[in-house]
Write an enzyme that holds these catalytic residues in place. Structure first.
Site, PDB file in Angstrom:
ATOM      1  N   SER A  14      -8.696  31.461 -49.898  1.00  0.00           N
ATOM      2  CA  SER A  14      -8.548  32.871 -49.555  1.00  0.00           C
ATOM      3  C   SER A  14      -7.918  32.955 -48.173  1.00  0.00           C
ATOM      4  O   SER A  14      -7.937  31.981 -47.399  1.00  0.00           O
ATOM      5  CB  SER A  14      -9.923  33.566 -49.542  1.00  0.00           C
ATOM      6  OG  SER A  14      -9.854  34.831 -48.922  1.00  0.00           O
ATOM      7  N   TYR A  53     -18.797  33.862 -46.905  1.00  0.00           N
ATOM      8  CA  TYR A  53     -17.600  33.810 -47.752  1.00  0.00           C
ATOM      9  C   TYR A  53     -16.476  33.043 -47.067  1.00  0.00           C
ATOM     10  O   TYR A  53     -15.857  32.145 -47.656  1.00  0.00           O
ATOM     11  CB  TYR A  53     -17.146  35.230 -48.087  1.00  0.00           C
ATOM     12  CG  TYR A  53     -15.957  35.292 -49.008  1.00  0.00           C
ATOM     13  CD1 TYR A  53     -16.098  35.089 -50.377  1.00  0.00           C
ATOM     14  CD2 TYR A  53     -14.675  35.538 -48.512  1.00  0.00           C
ATOM     15  CE1 TYR A  53     -15.002  35.130 -51.231  1.00  0.00           C
ATOM     16  CE2 TYR A  53     -13.572  35.579 -49.353  1.00  0.00           C
ATOM     17  CZ  TYR A  53     -13.746  35.382 -50.703  1.00  0.00           C
ATOM     18  OH  TYR A  53     -12.652  35.417 -51.545  1.00  0.00           O
TER      19      TYR A  53
END
Length: 575
Positions: A446, A459
């Site tokens: 990501s 995350y």
């Protein structure tokens, strides 16, 4: 009768004796192995020993080589005579059933002659070819590039010309035979060791060159110029498996471009090997490919023209980027296997893939469970084969500062986002390495991997770990010709926002937050199909790191130009 016992017989073709060697049970499907130049049937020792466990394996010394007869004139080395030899052997060893033919180098060149004969599919069940084109097809390939001399075509002609320098040398009178006798015969072990990455085995026929290597020069003189200059239209209905050797010093990969014109039932495979190491060092790999292809042909499941031969596994393939990626690969002709925690959604993806691709399958897998992923990988290998591409896409979203995020929340994020990728890389990477054919692993990270944020502690940590894991794995797998790409999307409109969790919120607050973030991502309007397109491109080009979306690319650039500014931006509340 033991599978290792070798039985010898002599088969006559137009009066010329051919030395034939058989292994395995004659009641099993027959596989005929045809050697090239300057080899004998012994070059197939490893492949034959492997296949003899469940096949009737037949090898023969081609005319002028080994223990077979020597033609009296150059004309008797012509392709039509060589093709007739193959049919003569097939008729002798398997008169009732069609045979599977496997050939290498000049064995492939002469087997093409038989395979492209009208009606050949009645006697030849399948054909596996390595490092030897049909000379007629090659003639048309050259003509096409000469008629349309684009820079790419001219480059291909130049490269293949350099690869084929020895063919010109073989046409020189007196000099070529003398060179074989005086120099190459002594240098051959060094050629195998230094250029071919093969360790010549003492006493093995490939360790030295025989007198028939000199005689075999007539193969080139009798066929190359006449056939390539005046190529015939040679089509075939026989299912053909083309195994490309990625480090072949003599036959370039692009020489098979456009082969589908002549071979509608074509399957393409590849082995990370040199011209001779494919047989002398990786015989078990080649045998496995032959066994798999023969079985598929027998079952009527060989690859169709729309099947590019690849098998792609996508985790988290039930929705979002995973589903879009599965569909993108299916549209390119790949067989696809998807897994997801939600089996119904995975099955829906498989149904959609089957509409545009050659086939798909779906499984329920929890990627956070290492044993479950191992079992999944073994099941895929057993039922579909070892995948060529694995996309570790499954992931979960979570938002919360470090102090807000509970240990349970940390565990959930790391179990899926990091350990899920680790499990996938280990289970399928091991299979790819053992197969020895290369491949590609894609890991979904990501922009958060390099874009810190105070509200994405767990995350961002999981994705940064995936980023570094991919870098380490890329270095480890490079010698095995297995690529690793790290995909770093930014804000993409997928359902991950509707399942993301947020620290410190009640159930009602969580639902409201998920709805708000989902609307924001929808307004961004970046669909998962664009990420899928970048994944397919990364596999094709081997690109190691792929930022996707403007914000991901900008963060990547800013992190290189001004890391301090990126750290300052992390203090902004993105929630």
């Amino acid at each position: 009768m033991t599978t290792g016992q070798i039985r010898h017989r002599t088969v006559h073709s137009a009066g010329l004796p051919l030395a034939v060697y058989e292994q395995g049970d004659p009641s099993h499907p027959t596989v005929i192995l045809v050697h090239g130049y300057p080899d004998t049937h012994a070059v197939w020792d490893d492949v034959a020993a492997d296949l003899a466990a469940d096949h009737h394996v037949v090898r023969y010394d081609v005319r002028g080589a080994g223990a077979s007869g020597v033609p009296a004139a150059r004309e008797e080395y012509r392709l039509e005579r060589l093709g007739a030899d193959l049919f003569a052997v097939a008729d002798a060893v398997s008169p009732e059933e069609p045979v599977h033919v496997v050939a290498h180098d000049w064995g492939s060149v002469q087997s093409w002659e038989a395979v492209t004969e009208p009606g050949a599919h009645h006697r030849i069940a399948s054909y596996t070819t390595m490092s030897g084109p049909c000379l007629d097809h090659m003639g048309h390939w050259i003509r096409h590039r000469m008629r349309r001399p684009t820079p790419r075509h001219l480059r291909q002609l130049l490269v293949q010309g350099l690869h084929s320098w020895y063919i010109t040398a073989f046409h020189l009178p007196y000099l070529a035979p003398a060179t074989w006798r005086l120099w190459l015969a002594r240098a051959w072990p060094r050629v195998l060791r230094d250029l071919e990455a093969v360790t010549p085995r003492p006493g093995h026929p490939q360790a030295t060159l025989r007198q028939d290597a000199v005689r075999g020069i007539e193969l080139y003189r009798a066929n190359m110029r006449p056939t390539v200059r005046n190529p015939r239209e040679r089509h075939t209905e026989v299912p053909v498996q083309l195994i490309t050797l990625r480090r072949d010093h003599y036959v370039a990969e692009f020489l098979s471009e456009g082969l589908e014109r002549w071979v509608p039932r074509l399957t393409r495979r590849a082995v990370d090997a040199t011209h001779w190491s494919a047989l002398l060092e990786k015989g078990h790999v080649v045998a496995g490919m032959v066994r798999e292809f023969a079985a598929k042909v027998a079952a009527g499941h060989e690859h169709t023209p729309d099947d590019d031969g690849r098998l792609v596994v996508v985790t988290g393939g039930g929705s979002g980027i995973g589903r879009a990626t599965a569909l993108a690969f299916a549209a390119e002709g790949a067989r696809v296997v998807v897994c997801d925690l939600d089996l119904a959604s995975a099955e829906r993806t498989a149904e959609l893939c089957a509409l545009s691709g050659p086939g798909a399958a779906a499984y329920r897998v929890d990627v956070s469970d290492g044993a479950a992923v191992d079992a999944f990988a073994q099941r895929v290998a057993a039922e579909h084969g070892v995948p060529d591409v694995v996309v570790n896409n499954a992931g979960v979203g979570h938002s919360g500062t470090f102090l807000q995020t509970t240990e349970k929340e940390w565990q959930r994020v790391l179990d899926v986002n990091l350990w899920g990728v680790i499990h996938g890389c280990r289970a399928f990477g091991t299979l790819m390495v053992e197969r020895g054919e290369g491949g590609h692993i894609v890991n979904l990270a990501s922009a958060a991997a390099y874009l810190p944020s105070k509200v994405l502690a767990a995350y961002a940590t999981s994705k940064a770990a995936v980023f570094m894991l991919s870098d380490c794995l890329r270095a480890e797998l490079a010698p095995h010709r297995i690529g690793v790409s790290t995909i770093c999307p930014g804000i993409v409109d997928t359902n991950i926002t509707r399942t993301s969790t947020f620290s410190g919120l009640s159930g009602e607050e969580l639902a409201a937050k998920q709805s708000k973030v989902s609307r924001m991502y929808a307004r961004r309007g970046f669909p998962p199909q664009k990420v899928a397109a970048e994944i397919v491109k990364a596999v094709r080009t081997g690109k190691p790191v792929v930022p996707v979306t403007v914000e991901s690319k900008a963060a990547r650039l800013l992190g290189r130009i001004s890391p301090a500014l990126l750290r300052r931006a992390a203090q902004i509340n993105a929630g």
